[in-house]
Design an enzyme around this catalytic site. Sequence first.
Site, PDB file in Angstrom:
ATOM      1  N   GLN A 148       0.852  -1.191   0.000  1.00  0.00           N
ATOM      2  CA  GLN A 148       0.000   0.000   0.000  1.00  0.00           C
ATOM      3  C   GLN A 148       0.886   1.239   0.000  1.00  0.00           C
ATOM      4  O   GLN A 148       1.537   1.562   0.989  1.00  0.00           O
ATOM      5  CB  GLN A 148      -0.910  -0.023   1.219  1.00  0.00           C
TER       6      GLN A 148
ATOM      7  N   ARG B 219      -4.582   3.348   4.843  1.00  0.00           N
ATOM      8  CA  ARG B 219      -3.964   4.177   3.807  1.00  0.00           C
ATOM      9  C   ARG B 219      -4.289   3.595   2.428  1.00  0.00           C
ATOM     10  O   ARG B 219      -4.632   2.421   2.281  1.00  0.00           O
ATOM     11  CB  ARG B 219      -2.459   4.264   4.009  1.00  0.00           C
TER      12      ARG B 219
ATOM     13  N   ALA C 257     -11.895   1.628   4.541  1.00  0.00           N
ATOM     14  CA  ALA C 257     -10.883   0.897   3.781  1.00  0.00           C
ATOM     15  C   ALA C 257     -10.062   1.832   2.897  1.00  0.00           C
ATOM     16  O   ALA C 257     -10.314   3.041   2.822  1.00  0.00           O
ATOM     17  CB  ALA C 257     -11.541  -0.190   2.945  1.00  0.00           C
ATOM     18  N   HIS C 258      -9.080   1.246   2.207  1.00  0.00           N
ATOM     19  CA  HIS C 258      -8.135   2.052   1.427  1.00  0.00           C
ATOM     20  C   HIS C 258      -8.814   2.748   0.250  1.00  0.00           C
ATOM     21  O   HIS C 258      -9.744   2.248  -0.345  1.00  0.00           O
ATOM     22  CB  HIS C 258      -6.947   1.198   0.950  1.00  0.00           C
ATOM     23  N   ASN C 259      -8.321   3.958  -0.026  1.00  0.00           N
ATOM     24  CA  ASN C 259      -8.750   4.786  -1.153  1.00  0.00           C
ATOM     25  C   ASN C 259     -10.166   5.346  -1.020  1.00  0.00           C
ATOM     26  O   ASN C 259     -10.692   5.921  -1.971  1.00  0.00           O
ATOM     27  CB  ASN C 259      -8.644   4.029  -2.485  1.00  0.00           C
TER      28      ASN C 259
END
Length: 359
Positions: A200, A220, A241-243
């Site tokens: 990530q 991240r 969660a990511h993004n």
Amino acid sequence: MNPQSFSLEKLAHLVQGECVGQRDLKLSGLASLEHAGAQHLAFVNADKYLEQAGTSKAGALIVTEALKAQIQGQQNFIVAANPYLAFAILTHVFERKHAQTGIESTAQIDPSAIISDSAYIGHYAVIGKHCVVGDESVIQSHCRIDDDVEVGKQCFIDSHVTLTGQAKIGNRVRIHANTVIGGEGFGFAPYQGKWHRIAQLGSVRIGNDVRIGSNCSIDRGALDDTLLDDGVIIDNLVQIAHNVKIGANTAMAAKCGIAGSTEIGKNCIFAGGVGVVGHINIADNVTITGMSMVTKSISEAGSYSSGTPMLESLQWKRAAVRFKQLADVPLTQLMQRLDYMKSQIESLESTKLRNNYDD
């Protein structure tokens, strides 16, 4: 407890309200109508509380002009257009504030970190290379702030919080105990029956005036950053969660889970236990009711639900059986039955009309 006391006139001025009654009355705290004493200020924001307000022992009440006219047995008031907002403002007056500054002897801080002279770093906090902690920010005990993380001004980072992944935290942000910001997102590529970890490489950026509860995880991004815009408020036990991107002033209650790469608009409200699948977009001003599952994009403002409302147990069991029976019948068969029923009704109505005409 905060030992300070304030005159009724002073408190009214702070909320831009009208002081009615004993202007120099000293008040030292806020309390509910039920438990308030002569030194307390309470608020009334609905007709259903009028009887309780009349018998309350509170020294003064925050009310609207209309409510004031209906309350008997009380003499001291702050008249405000929005009593609940006035109450919210005054909680900060009576709040017990952290006034200590400096760095505790047990904290471990890399020499390259920049710590404001007006900040406070608690016992056993660990702060890595090239970190920044802004003016009047409080880092409580046992926090870990990894390399290259930036914390803005007047932030409050509670005990056992981890800030990692080069996260950037704005001003006046509150993050409560045991939350992790910038942890590794859940990214894996399936190949030949195995999961292959995706590093990530993104970060987390949090705007100003954001509040994040305890035991939350905000991951991240894989490539782009995870973003929380200004004014976002998040309850305890929430997973981002990511993004994911969350627009300004959106609120999420406890146990919400937002899957990766979802974009949520401004001024949204997610009630408790809402789940959102990944890679969808949700418009501004959307409300999702409790325990709902959002499986597709929402393009228009409004309130949306998918959770099953509570029924008496026997009713729920009957409804569940009927729902399963519907699922077991092909849609075409259901449509045929409905068409047949419609034709039967039309035939009966036609016969009834003919009989009436013959009579």
